[in-house]
Design an enzyme around this catalytic site. Structure first.
Site, PDB file in Angstrom:
ATOM      1  N   CYS A  29      26.575  84.439  39.632  1.00  0.00           N
ATOM      2  CA  CYS A  29      26.401  83.243  38.829  1.00  0.00           C
ATOM      3  C   CYS A  29      27.760  82.651  38.444  1.00  0.00           C
ATOM      4  CB  CYS A  29      25.601  83.604  37.575  1.00  0.00           C
ATOM      5  SG  CYS A  29      25.087  82.153  36.678  1.00  0.00           S
ATOM      6  N   ASN A  86      25.262  83.375  46.586  1.00  0.00           N
ATOM      7  CA  ASN A  86      24.867  82.766  45.323  1.00  0.00           C
ATOM      8  C   ASN A  86      25.393  81.335  45.361  1.00  0.00           C
ATOM      9  OD1 ASN A  86      24.235  82.280  42.538  1.00  0.00           O
ATOM     10  ND2 ASN A  86      24.304  84.491  42.208  1.00  0.00           N
ATOM     11  N   CYS A 119      22.291  50.714  70.692  1.00  0.00           N
ATOM     12  CA  CYS A 119      22.795  50.491  69.336  1.00  0.00           C
ATOM     13  C   CYS A 119      24.325  50.496  69.333  1.00  0.00           C
ATOM     14  CB  CYS A 119      22.268  51.552  68.381  1.00  0.00           C
ATOM     15  SG  CYS A 119      22.865  53.215  68.733  1.00  0.00           S
ATOM     16  N   CYS A 165      33.484  56.481  69.159  1.00  0.00           N
ATOM     17  CA  CYS A 165      34.554  56.929  70.057  1.00  0.00           C
ATOM     18  C   CYS A 165      35.769  56.028  69.936  1.00  0.00           C
ATOM     19  CB  CYS A 165      34.046  56.948  71.504  1.00  0.00           C
ATOM     20  SG  CYS A 165      35.237  57.666  72.648  1.00  0.00           S
ATOM     21  N   CYS A 182      29.989  61.422  70.309  1.00  0.00           N
ATOM     22  CA  CYS A 182      29.004  60.398  70.704  1.00  0.00           C
ATOM     23  C   CYS A 182      27.596  60.972  70.697  1.00  0.00           C
ATOM     24  CB  CYS A 182      29.354  59.800  72.063  1.00  0.00           C
ATOM     25  SG  CYS A 182      29.533  61.019  73.376  1.00  0.00           S
TER      26      CYS A 182
END
Lengths: 437, 414
Positions: free
Chosen positions: B134, B199, B344, B351, B381
């Site tokens: 913790c 944790n 697209c 690149c 890519c």
């Protein structure tokens, strides 16, 4: 009381088919955008809005930045977002189609971002430093308003002359109210004209040459004239309307118009569809007749589908031959056609002994609008081509003092084409005026 | 069909999916619901000295439409009495004798540890997990990650527990260290039977731009918290593999960190875990996700003709090498499938601006073209491409023998 509730019902019927997005809808939808390089949606937009950028700005909750991205290319970005046939423009080009995914809802995102700035009354552009030049604009429609806004930014003094009692053109009197309402049109007009140009309504210009002395340049954004006649017997009976006039009336009276019980709309274009759907929403039973087949119909298929959803019947390969009735319309006599070839402009032959009558009490003629040839002929040296004003790449006419854009140069296209023309004509006018110095 | 029953450090569990010690294991009510939903085991919310929790407690990182990609908490261990917890644990064990019930503990003094161990064993728990991880609230008092970060302390406290415990002891490790193998080996020296990792990670998830305060806030102030959720999985997998591949480390490992789907779980097994523990995904979607964890892993084992999860153990970890041992003569270049391409052009701009200017745009087509002569085979890519298997990396035969850095002519130490 009763009348008010009826009006409320009517307004509900004419509810937006593309309602305003909520902020969370807008963020979710904008997050889907791939942010394409050299995006096809930009190429498909007549005003070349940087669509991936404005969508990204919605995603980052930079909504004002998004509105500015849109307005810097298209000051009427709000109405275009709502009235553009996006499925054949930006959304039709979205690469998601190739992935069999729903394209980005660009129109509604655009209306969302611009609506945000308009609602908050936040402006991004200022009047330019005065050049001392004056420009008159004839017609306060989308072309005229886009031109006026751009010219004002460039420092020219602008006066817009509008024949109607309200400015806005198509957005005020032509577009279907379930796409763009009177309230929307008035709000947008106020927003656009706040930059500081003058609009004179109720000011028809009969002879533009009278403005030549007072102004350094004149932009013609006069649009088109009234509905074309079809020259068949009975066209002057009571209950026969031109589609343009029918829609004008509907918008002018804010839906409070009477419609027949049985309406026949003649024509196969988008205006015919608008008139048909509007009649149906007003309570009529509507039939559209078109002389060619469904395949040749010039209306967008999504518009035809929309009409079918509103119970509009389509009768193809049918021409009107006579409007029947004594004083008032009581029927439309038609004849069946057959097409000689499969070409879009194929010769049409009538089918012998195929006459039939469609009983109706209202006929709306939607076979296109007249061109305002007489008006343009009053301007010296102005060349027309098939009634359309001829312009060069700067939107300058053959009379160098005159520029033109919108429906009067293209014969009737979309609001977004008129906005692009108006904006670019303003840049052409600026080039012309400032070179002269 | 594969059998998901798994043995872990002597604990038999109906399946390898346990709930991690966290808010979902706070009460008997929750743990019983979890077991009904198909979880194999649960590590109870950490027992310890009395604490008080703050309000609010969590904050998260979202990415576009994905909520809670990373979660951060400033909650401490259980804030209920030891008696209440023990009573409910006893009920759970009675009702679900076959499921693994582990007591997580965190104390300061040796006597406190010993007392709690005895009381837990009396009610029949199956094992212990020592919370050395913790990162907030308790480490300032010399517990939690303060223990996990100091191998000597880690070893000493572990041996206090293993001296008296008759049930298996798992040490839960903190990732907030430079070298995870040090505390893990210390736990092993201290007699631990297993370790669990990771944790949560020290973090501040973000800043609220309106209030200009870090998230989450407690009366206008914040504190650093522990980060978990899908975002931490890559960090956990690396630490897991470091232990799996360490020649001196012999203990079984329970993997923790961003496990949400059966695929995540399989990755953990392949990197060396025997069981896994889940918290954030349950906090997000509820216990019901156990259905798909069980079915997904079972189907994967069947598809690979395996009988048990243990057959997966460490297969991928064995394929990890030092960078210096990688073959410098191996080469791939990108290949774009023009039929799958949706144009697209994200690969082009990635690149062009972000890599090696090895994709070009040609006139009359929107499909980008790889410049094969300059492509270095970096994968970028193919990573940005939104279309499944549109850009693939294709091996280029160099006809050269394997060459590692040690033998490379550019290596100046040669």
């Amino acid at each position: 009381m009763k009348r008010n509730s009826k009006l409320e019902d009517l307004n509900k019927k004419f509810e937006k088919i593309k309602p305003q997005m909520t902020p969370s809808e807008a963020v979710v939808e904008s997050s889907r955008c791939l942010f394409c390089h050299d995006a096809p949606c930009i190429i498909a937009c007549p005003t070349s809005i940087d669509i991936p950028m404005f969508i990204r700005q919605i995603m980052t909750k930079n909504t004002l930045g998004s509105a500015k991205t849109i307005f810097s290319q298209n000051i009427l970005g709000k109405s275009c977002g709502q009235v553009c046939p996006t499925s054949v423009l930006c959304e039709g080009a979205c690469v998601y189609h190739d992935l069999n995914e729903k394209p980005i809802d660009i129109g509604r995102l655009q209306a969302y971002a611009t609506g945000h700035a308009i609602d908050k009354n936040i402006h991004f552009f200022e009047k330019g430093k005065s050049t001392g030049k004056k420009v008159a604009i004839i017609g306060a429609g989308p072309a005229g308003l886009a031109c006026a806004h751009e010219l004002t930014m460039l420092g020219h003094k602008v006066v817009v002359y509008e024949a109607n009692k309200k400015a806005g053109g198509l957005n005020m009197y032509g577009v279907a109210p379930y796409k763009f309402s009177n309230k929307d049109a008035i709000q947008e007009l106020k927003y656009v004209s706040a930059i500081g140009f003058e609009i004179k309504t109720n000011s028809p210009i009969e002879n533009p040459s009278k403005l030549e002395k007072e102004f350094d340049a004149i932009f013609l954004g006069a649009g088109l004239g009234g509905s074309k006649k079809i020259n068949i017997p009975g066209e002057d009976l009571s209950g026969v309307y031109g589609a343009t006039e029918f829609i004008y009336n509907l918008r002018d009276k804010d839906l409070k118009v009477n419609v027949g019980k049985n309406v026949v709309v003649i024509g196969g274009g988008n205006t015919a569809i608008d008139a048909a759907v509007e009649s149906s929403l007003l309570g009529a039973s509507v039939t559209v007749i078109y002389r060619r087949s469904e395949k040749e119909q010039t209306a967008y298929s999504f518009e035809v589908e929309h009409a079918k959803k509103h119970d509009v019947k389509f009768v193809y390969l049918t021409s009107p031959i006579e409007i029947l009735g004594k004083k008032k319309v009581d029927g439309l006599k038609c004849i069946k056609n057959k097409l000689k070839s499969s070409s879009r402009k194929s010769e049409i032959n009538t089918v012998k002994d195929s006459q039939f009558v469609i009983p109706c009490d209202m006929v709306i003629i939607a076979r296109g609008q007249e061109k305002m040839i007489d008006f343009f002929k009053s301007i010296s040296k102005l060349k027309l081509d098939d009634g359309k004003v001829v312009v060069n790449k700067d939107f300058q006419t053959t009379n160098p003092k005159y520029f033109a854009g919108g429906d009067c140069i293209n014969g009737g296209k979309e609001v977004v084409n008129a906005v692009a023309n108006g904006r670019d004509a303003a840049r052409g006018i600026d080039k012309y005026l400032m070179k002269k110095k | 069909m594969a059998n998901l029953e798994t043995g872990f450090a002597g604990i038999i569990t109906p399946n390898p999916f346990w709930l991690a010690s966290a808010p979902p294991t706070n009460t008997g009510y929750q743990v019983m619901n979890a077991f009904r939903a198909g979880w194999g085991g649960a590590v109870w919310k950490t027992l310890g000295v009395p604490i008080v929790n703050v309000s609010s407690r969590y904050s998260a990182v979202a990415y576009k439409n994905n909520r809670m990609m990373g979660l951060n908490n400033i909650e401490l261990i259980t804030d209920r009495s030891l008696e209440t917890n023990l009573k409910e644990m006893k009920e759970v064990k009675k009702k679900f004798p076959k499921n693994a019930l582990i007591a997580s503990m965190m104390f300061e003094k040796k006597e406190e540890w010993h007392d709690c161990i005895k009381r837990c064993e009396d009610i029949g728990i199956d094992g212990f997990e020592l919370n050395y991880g913790c990162p907030h609230g308790v480490c300032e008092r010399g517990m939690g990650s303060a223990v996990g970060q100091n191998p000597d302390v880690c070893e000493r406290i572990t041996s206090w527990v293993t001296d008296v415990a008759t049930k298996p002891v798992i040490v839960k490790l903190t990732p907030n260290v430079t070298d995870i193998t040090k505390p893990a080996l210390a736990a092993q020296r201290g007699g631990a039977n297993a370790v669990s990792l990771i944790n949560t990670i020290n973090s501040v998830t973000g800043v609220n731009l309106e209030t200009m305060a870090p998230n989450p806030t407690v009366a206008g102030h914040s504190t650093h918290g522990g980060y978990c959720g899908p975002a931490v999985k890559p960090i956990a997998l690396n630490m897991l593999a470091e232990l799996t591949n360490h020649p001196d480390f012999k203990l079984p490992i329970s993997g923790i960190g961003g496990i949400e789907t059966w695929q995540d779980a399989v990755e953990y097994f392949l990197m060396g875990a025997t069981t896994v523990q889940v918290c954030t995904a349950v906090m997000h979607y509820g216990f019901r996700i156990a259905t798909d964890l069980n079915a997904g892993v079972s189907n994967y084992l069947d598809a690979n003709k395996m009988k048990s999860v243990i057959e997966l153990k460490g297969i991928a970890a064995k394929k990890l090498r030092k960078w210096q041992e990688l073959d410098l003569n191996y080469k791939v270049i990108a290949h774009i499938d023009p039929v799958k391409c949706i144009s697209c052009q994200l690969c082009y701009i990635a690149c062009e601006d972000g890599a090696h200017q090895s994709i070009e745009l040609l006139p009359n087509t929107r499909v980008p073209k790889i410049i094969e002569d300059t492509c270095v085979g970096c994968n970028l890519c193919s990573l940005v491409c939104p279309v499944e298997s549109c850009i693939t990396m294709v091996e280029v035969k160099t006809n050269k023998k394997k060459l590692v850095w040690a033998d490379h002519p550019a290596n100046q130490s040669n």
